[in-house]
Design a protein around this motif. Structure first.
Motif, PDB file in Angstrom:
ATOM      1  N   SER A  37       0.404   0.148  -5.881  1.00  0.00           N
ATOM      2  CA  SER A  37       0.730  -0.185  -4.495  1.00  0.00           C
ATOM      3  C   SER A  37       0.311  -1.617  -4.170  1.00  0.00           C
ATOM      4  O   SER A  37      -0.746  -2.090  -4.597  1.00  0.00           O
ATOM      5  CB  SER A  37       0.003   0.773  -3.548  1.00  0.00           C
ATOM      6  N   LYS A  38       1.112  -2.281  -3.359  1.00  0.00           N
ATOM      7  CA  LYS A  38       0.779  -3.642  -2.930  1.00  0.00           C
ATOM      8  C   LYS A  38      -0.434  -3.640  -1.993  1.00  0.00           C
ATOM      9  O   LYS A  38      -1.012  -4.707  -1.714  1.00  0.00           O
ATOM     10  CB  LYS A  38       1.973  -4.275  -2.229  1.00  0.00           C
ATOM     11  N   PHE A  39      -0.818  -2.461  -1.522  1.00  0.00           N
ATOM     12  CA  PHE A  39      -1.952  -2.352  -0.606  1.00  0.00           C
ATOM     13  C   PHE A  39      -3.285  -2.118  -1.329  1.00  0.00           C
ATOM     14  O   PHE A  39      -4.325  -2.023  -0.695  1.00  0.00           O
ATOM     15  CB  PHE A  39      -1.712  -1.214   0.385  1.00  0.00           C
ATOM     16  N   PHE A  40      -3.249  -2.009  -2.652  1.00  0.00           N
ATOM     17  CA  PHE A  40      -4.448  -1.717  -3.440  1.00  0.00           C
ATOM     18  C   PHE A  40      -5.240  -3.003  -3.693  1.00  0.00           C
ATOM     19  O   PHE A  40      -4.720  -3.966  -4.265  1.00  0.00           O
ATOM     20  CB  PHE A  40      -4.053  -1.091  -4.777  1.00  0.00           C
ATOM     21  N   SER A  41      -6.499  -3.006  -3.270  1.00  0.00           N
ATOM     22  CA  SER A  41      -7.375  -4.149  -3.513  1.00  0.00           C
ATOM     23  C   SER A  41      -8.824  -3.667  -3.502  1.00  0.00           C
ATOM     24  O   SER A  41      -9.302  -3.171  -2.485  1.00  0.00           O
ATOM     25  CB  SER A  41      -7.173  -5.227  -2.439  1.00  0.00           C
ATOM     26  N   MET A  42      -9.515  -3.806  -4.640  1.00  0.00           N
ATOM     27  CA  MET A  42     -10.895  -3.328  -4.727  1.00  0.00           C
ATOM     28  C   MET A  42     -11.791  -4.365  -5.410  1.00  0.00           C
ATOM     29  O   MET A  42     -12.405  -4.107  -6.449  1.00  0.00           O
ATOM     30  CB  MET A  42     -10.945  -1.993  -5.467  1.00  0.00           C
ATOM     31  N   PRO A  43     -11.926  -5.559  -4.822  1.00  0.00           N
ATOM     32  CA  PRO A  43     -12.731  -6.608  -5.461  1.00  0.00           C
ATOM     33  C   PRO A  43     -14.216  -6.274  -5.570  1.00  0.00           C
ATOM     34  O   PRO A  43     -14.874  -6.693  -6.531  1.00  0.00           O
ATOM     35  CB  PRO A  43     -12.498  -7.829  -4.562  1.00  0.00           C
ATOM     36  N   ASN A  44     -14.753  -5.538  -4.586  1.00  0.00           N
ATOM     37  CA  ASN A  44     -16.180  -5.199  -4.668  1.00  0.00           C
ATOM     38  C   ASN A  44     -16.450  -4.197  -5.782  1.00  0.00           C
ATOM     39  O   ASN A  44     -17.434  -4.339  -6.536  1.00  0.00           O
ATOM     40  CB  ASN A  44     -16.660  -4.644  -3.322  1.00  0.00           C
ATOM     41  N   MET A  45     -15.588  -3.201  -5.914  1.00  0.00           N
ATOM     42  CA  MET A  45     -15.735  -2.256  -7.024  1.00  0.00           C
ATOM     43  C   MET A  45     -15.475  -2.946  -8.358  1.00  0.00           C
ATOM     44  O   MET A  45     -16.099  -2.614  -9.373  1.00  0.00           O
ATOM     45  CB  MET A  45     -14.789  -1.066  -6.833  1.00  0.00           C
ATOM     46  N   GLN A  46     -14.575  -3.896  -8.372  1.00  0.00           N
ATOM     47  CA  GLN A  46     -14.330  -4.675  -9.597  1.00  0.00           C
ATOM     48  C   GLN A  46     -15.585  -5.445  -9.978  1.00  0.00           C
ATOM     49  O   GLN A  46     -15.958  -5.509 -11.153  1.00  0.00           O
ATOM     50  CB  GLN A  46     -13.168  -5.634  -9.377  1.00  0.00           C
TER      51      GLN A  46
END
Length: 388
Positions: A37-46
């Motif tokens: 999804s274009k709404f997926f973003s998890m930089p902190n978990m990354q």
């Protein structure tokens, strides 16, 4: 003063388990599905190491993750909320809880109807939103209860709040809970209240779960017996039928769950704060809503930094899941998947890959070890590997 904050991202699986075919879940991968999804973003978990976990290949790995991390295998024979959380807490279940793909036995429903004084509608596996759409009008007209199930070990009772007052619905659930024992001992009896006018019925937030008592000691009972605090946020208290809990608060959604977690981070206590964030599963996984699931993950990740900023010197943050619920497959049921275990805090080593662990219960064993409790619950402690 030591504190552990254990957050369960309900249904956030990270890839099919080796026995997924046995559960008809070949190819399931919740994290990969949501990452499309274009709404997926998890930089902190990354940053913490989520995408460095074994088998996770949907985003770039972090060269120097700030946390420890592992891929968790479910040892228990199941893929539902109760079995998953029990294993996280130190109980491995070699036998699956009963499910009812053809509906509940006649003798159970006859006794339930006799004790409640109401008729029964549906009695088959059904989507929670679809069932009130299809049976809600008849329920309102007759007063008969909508009884349904799913792929999980659940007995669900839906009723309009104007027809069955909420406390009465809870009493009906208690009646069902007493009937559903032995070979019919389902994991949860769930009150599913709704309101509105036909055809626009909507479920309300006053759902309540009536769970089986855990069959053995858990990390929760261990901690309580040793005078540690055990704080439950969300549906944790219901999942464990209150066993081992010293304080609890219910929540309406993920945002409120995070709000309560932030409040507990500001409080002084010594022990465990166990949090379930259910929206991923309830609102998006079961409805095959990839974008909705992705948005919920992104929202959690956006607020994760606030949680991390409030951690004290001896606090440990752990993030995991209880099963999968891949929103991209034809199925709307849970999926048999590995789960993540991401661990962070000032006492925790950076960039420590624990590999693939044998059981969710390794989490429980690690937590009781951190509090220096000798326990015979299932699992193997990873404490020596993750503590600086």
């Amino acid at each position: 003063m030591k504190r552990v904050f254990l957050i369960v991202l309900d249904s956030f699986g990270i890839g099919e388990l080796p026995d997924a075919a046995k559960f008809h879940d070949e190819g399931s991968n919740t994290i990969r599905a949501t990452s499309t999804s274009k709404f997926f973003s998890m930089p902190n978990m990354q940053e913490l190491g989520l995408f460095n976990i074994d088998g996770v290949d949907c985003r770039d790995k972090n060269e120097k993750p700030t946390g420890s991390f592992a891929r968790m295998t479910e040892e228990s024979q199941g893929k539902d909320t109760t079995i998953g959380h029990w294993e996280i807490a130190g109980i491995q279940s070699p036998k699956a809880l009963p499910t009812y793909p053809s509906g509940f036995p006649k003798e159970i429903l006859e006794q339930f109807s006799k004790e409640t004084g109401r008729g029964i509608l549906c009695n088959k596996p059904y989507s929670g939103t679809d069932v009130i759409r299809d049976y809600g009008k008849q329920h309102v007209e007759t007063g008969d209860l909508i009884v349904y199930t799913s792929a999980d070990s659940v007995f669900q009772i839906a009723a309009h709040e104007a027809v069955v007052p909420i406390e009465t619905l809870y009493e009906y659930c208690k009646i069902a809970r007493k009937l559903l024992v032995g070979q019919h001992g389902v994991g949860r009896v769930i009150a599913r209240p709704f309101d509105g006018e036909f055809p626009n019925y909507k479920r309300t937030t006053r759902r309540h779960d009536f769970s089986m008592f855990p069959p053995k000691d858990t990390m929760l009972t261990n901690l309580k017996e040793h005078n540690f605090d055990v704080i439950a946020v969300g549906k944790i208290n219901d999942i464990f039928a209150g066993q081992g809990i010293t304080e609890y608060v219910y929540t309406k959604n993920n945002d409120e769950g995070i709000d309560r977690t932030l409040e507990y981070l500001d409080k002084d206590f010594n022990g465990l704060c166990f949090i379930n964030l259910v929206d991923f599963d309830m609102l998006y996984g079961h409805r095959n809503d990839i974008d909705g699931y992705a948005k919920a993950l992104t929202s959690f990740d956006n607020r994760l930094s606030s949680i991390m900023d409030k951690l004290k010197e001896e606090d440990i943050l752990m993030i995991t899941a209880d099963h999968g619920c891949d929103p991209s497959t034809p199925s709307t049921d849970h999926s048999r998947e590995y789960t993540p275990w991401v661990i962070y805090g000032k006492p925790v080593k950076e960039n420590m890959n624990l590999g693939t662990l044998d059981s969710f219960s390794d989490i429980a064993k690690t937590i009781v070890d951190y509090f220096e409790i000798q326990s015979d619950i299932a699992g193997k402690s990873s404490l020596k590997d993750i503590i600086k």
